[in-house]
Design an enzyme around this catalytic site. Structure first.
Site, mmCIF file in Angstrom:
data_model
loop_
_atom_site.group_PDB
_atom_site.id
_atom_site.type_symbol
_atom_site.label_atom_id
_atom_site.label_comp_id
_atom_site.label_asym_id
_atom_site.label_seq_id
_atom_site.Cartn_x
_atom_site.Cartn_y
_atom_site.Cartn_z
ATOM 1 N NE ARG A 134 -4.356 -1.159 -0.020
ATOM 2 C CZ ARG A 134 -4.483 -2.171 -0.883
ATOM 3 N NH1 ARG A 134 -3.489 -2.472 -1.694
ATOM 4 N NH2 ARG A 134 -5.600 -2.869 -0.943
ATOM 5 C CD GLU B 273 -3.144 3.544 -5.321
ATOM 6 O OE1 GLU B 273 -4.173 2.932 -5.672
ATOM 7 O OE2 GLU B 273 -2.229 3.019 -4.692
ATOM 8 C CG HIS C 241 -3.758 -0.565 -6.684
ATOM 9 N ND1 HIS C 241 -4.063 0.085 -5.519
ATOM 10 C CD2 HIS C 241 -3.787 -1.888 -6.371
ATOM 11 C CE1 HIS C 241 -4.280 -0.786 -4.550
ATOM 12 N NE2 HIS C 241 -4.119 -2.009 -5.046
HETATM 13 P P1 NDP Z 1 -1.364 -11.248 4.741
HETATM 14 O O1 NDP Z 1 -2.222 -10.934 5.900
HETATM 15 O O2 NDP Z 1 -1.309 -12.626 4.209
HETATM 16 O O3 NDP Z 1 0.147 -10.810 5.064
HETATM 17 C C1 NDP Z 1 0.493 -9.627 5.736
HETATM 18 C C2 NDP Z 1 1.940 -9.725 6.199
HETATM 19 O O4 NDP Z 1 2.345 -8.467 6.738
HETATM 20 C C3 NDP Z 1 2.182 -10.775 7.246
HETATM 21 O O5 NDP Z 1 3.348 -11.464 6.883
HETATM 22 C C4 NDP Z 1 2.421 -9.969 8.522
HETATM 23 O O6 NDP Z 1 3.359 -10.682 9.278
HETATM 24 C C5 NDP Z 1 3.041 -8.703 7.957
HETATM 25 N N1 NDP Z 1 2.895 -7.544 8.832
HETATM 26 C C6 NDP Z 1 1.756 -6.951 9.253
HETATM 27 N N2 NDP Z 1 2.037 -5.889 10.036
HETATM 28 C C7 NDP Z 1 3.389 -5.807 10.102
HETATM 29 C C8 NDP Z 1 4.289 -4.930 10.743
HETATM 30 N N3 NDP Z 1 3.873 -3.919 11.512
HETATM 31 N N4 NDP Z 1 5.628 -5.133 10.567
HETATM 32 C C9 NDP Z 1 6.057 -6.172 9.803
HETATM 33 N N5 NDP Z 1 5.253 -7.042 9.181
HETATM 34 C C10 NDP Z 1 3.925 -6.870 9.329
HETATM 35 O O7 NDP Z 1 -1.831 -10.241 3.608
HETATM 36 P P2 NDP Z 1 -1.563 -10.358 2.019
HETATM 37 O O8 NDP Z 1 -0.180 -10.802 1.791
HETATM 38 O O9 NDP Z 1 -2.675 -11.089 1.377
HETATM 39 O O10 NDP Z 1 -1.725 -8.833 1.585
HETATM 40 C C11 NDP Z 1 -0.866 -7.850 2.128
HETATM 41 C C12 NDP Z 1 -1.271 -6.481 1.620
HETATM 42 O O11 NDP Z 1 -0.905 -6.348 0.258
HETATM 43 C C13 NDP Z 1 -2.774 -6.216 1.639
HETATM 44 O O12 NDP Z 1 -3.172 -5.744 2.909
HETATM 45 C C14 NDP Z 1 -2.936 -5.184 0.569
HETATM 46 O O13 NDP Z 1 -2.822 -3.906 1.130
HETATM 47 C C15 NDP Z 1 -1.766 -5.431 -0.375
HETATM 48 N N6 NDP Z 1 -2.196 -6.007 -1.659
HETATM 49 C C16 NDP Z 1 -1.901 -5.307 -2.820
HETATM 50 C C17 NDP Z 1 -2.267 -5.813 -4.044
HETATM 51 C C18 NDP Z 1 -1.956 -5.064 -5.305
HETATM 52 O O14 NDP Z 1 -2.658 -5.214 -6.281
HETATM 53 N N7 NDP Z 1 -0.927 -4.252 -5.357
HETATM 54 C C19 NDP Z 1 -2.983 -7.096 -4.168
HETATM 55 C C20 NDP Z 1 -3.221 -7.765 -2.907
HETATM 56 C C21 NDP Z 1 -2.826 -7.221 -1.708
HETATM 57 P P3 NDP Z 1 3.155 -11.021 10.827
HETATM 58 O O15 NDP Z 1 1.677 -11.154 11.085
HETATM 59 O O16 NDP Z 1 3.898 -12.258 11.041
HETATM 60 O O17 NDP Z 1 3.771 -9.854 11.496
#
Ligand code: NDP
Length: 307
Positions: free
Chosen positions: A225, A254, A273
């Site tokens: 994001r 965006e 995006h």
């Molecule tokens: P997941 O919930 O599967 O993964 C999120 C990851 O972020 C986890 O590994 C979590 O690790 C980590 N995380 C969360 N907060 C923190 C933090 N403060 N510090 C470090 N690591 C953190 O989500 P997705 O992978 O499915 O999606 C992630 C994001 O990608 C979505 O929220 C969306 O915003 C974006 N996205 C963008 C797309 C695009 O078209 N460009 C398409 C799909 C998604 P842990 O819990 O172990 O800390």
């Protein structure tokens, strides 16, 4: 709650035709149809891209995106509205897009495509091209997106490390760092790739200090994001050659405003995006919705429940 009518909100049109999803779900034992804003109140559940105030009156809202930062969690909770998201489906899709960016940088394809627009035959310098095999990519976020990126890059011989809240290992990542060690994690990587959700903790997590800690020949990628990155600091880092380049799918504003310097910087790839766009998107979302309709019937907890 009783689920009798599920609406596919017309805002999903930005990603796929809402009627494709409504057709795909037409065999469910409930009424499914495409709806506009004035038909929300008649539904028990909606599938949507955007948020609307009127969603607080329905029982269940499903986001076609993984990122749910646009929804007011507190209000959903106060009004007993269930929110589910579409995490779990974008792994290979986004992984392949990221591999595409990295291959472009390594094999100079973005330069050739730009030259082609001007019918210019211009070979790169002998030492401009490099190979991905043997390079290191540090992926911030080790969830669905991060793991998909790790899988695709791993198959190209890239060594992949990860950053998450704890340093607990994750399959596909050679090494995992906790967020507290972010600066150390990015130091040796040729590529730093953001796949993080936007939360209070991740907003501007990637700032000038992170770019300063990166190698001067490193490329930065953001498919998570926009606001996870301090965009002004990124532009400074690119203009001052603190880092080599960037591939960006998401931005603080965006669509990316026409006056943004990112459009014209050398070694910057801008995509609108769409890192996860594929012709299969509506089916993958439909399968999550179908699964939850069946869980509702059997009284099980919803899959991908956020609120
Ligand atoms: P997941 O919930 O599967 O993964 C999120 C990851 O972020 C986890 O590994 C979590 O690790 C980590 N995380 C969360 N907060 C923190 C933090 N403060 N510090 C470090 N690591 C953190 O989500 P997705 O992978 O499915 O999606 C992630 C994001 O990608 C979505 O929220 C969306 O915003 C974006 N996205 C963008 C797309 C695009 O078209 N460009 C398409 C799909 C998604 P842990 O819990 O172990 O800390």
């Amino acid at each position: 709650f009783e689920l009798e009518r599920l609406g596919v909100h017309d805002s999903v049109e930005a990603v796929f035709p809402p009627s494709e999803l409504a057709d795909y779900l037409s065999d469910l034992p409930i009424a499914v149809g495409v709806i506009g804003d004035d038909e929300i109140a008649a539904c028990d559940a909606v599938v949507t891209l955007e948020h609307r105030e009127a969603f607080l009156e329905v029982d269940w809202v499903h986001s076609i995106q993984a990122g749910v930062d646009r929804f007011p969690f507190d209000e959903f909770e106060a009004d007993d509205v269930i929110l589910t998201n579409s995490t779990g489906i974008h792994d290979r899709w986004v992984g392949e897009t990221v591999a595409g960016y990295l291959l472009s940088f390594a094999r100079r394809l973005h330069v050739h495509v730009a030259n082609q627009q001007e019918r210019r035959w211009d070979q790169p310098e002998w030492d401009e091209g490099f190979t991905l095999s043997g390079t290191t990519a540090c992926v911030l976020g080790t969830g669905t997106l991060g793991s998909g990126v790790a899988e695709v890059l791993g198959s190209l011989g890239v060594r992949v490390t990860g950053v998450r809240r704890s340093a607990e290992p994750v399959p596909g990542f050679e090494e995992v760092y906790a967020t507290d060690d972010l600066l150390e994690a990015v130091t040796d990587a040729e590529f730093v790739i953001v796949t993080l959700p936007l939360t209070d903790e991740t907003r501007h997590l990637v700032d000038a200090d992170v770019f300063e800690a990166m190698r001067a020949d490193a490329y930065f990628v953001n498919v998570g994001r926009g606001p996870v990155v301090d965009e002004a600091a990124l532009i400074d880092a690119l203009e001052s050659e603190t880092i080599e380049g960037a591939a960006l799918d998401v931005f603080e504003t965006e669509p990316l405003p026409e006056e943004s310097p990112l459009w014209e910087l050398d070694e910057v790839i801008v995509t609108p995006h769409c890192a996860a766009f594929t012709e299969d998107y509506f089916r993958a979302v439909g399968d999550i919705v179908r699964e939850n309709v069946s869980r509702l019937e059997s009284g099980e907890e919803f899959h991908n429940r956020v609120v």
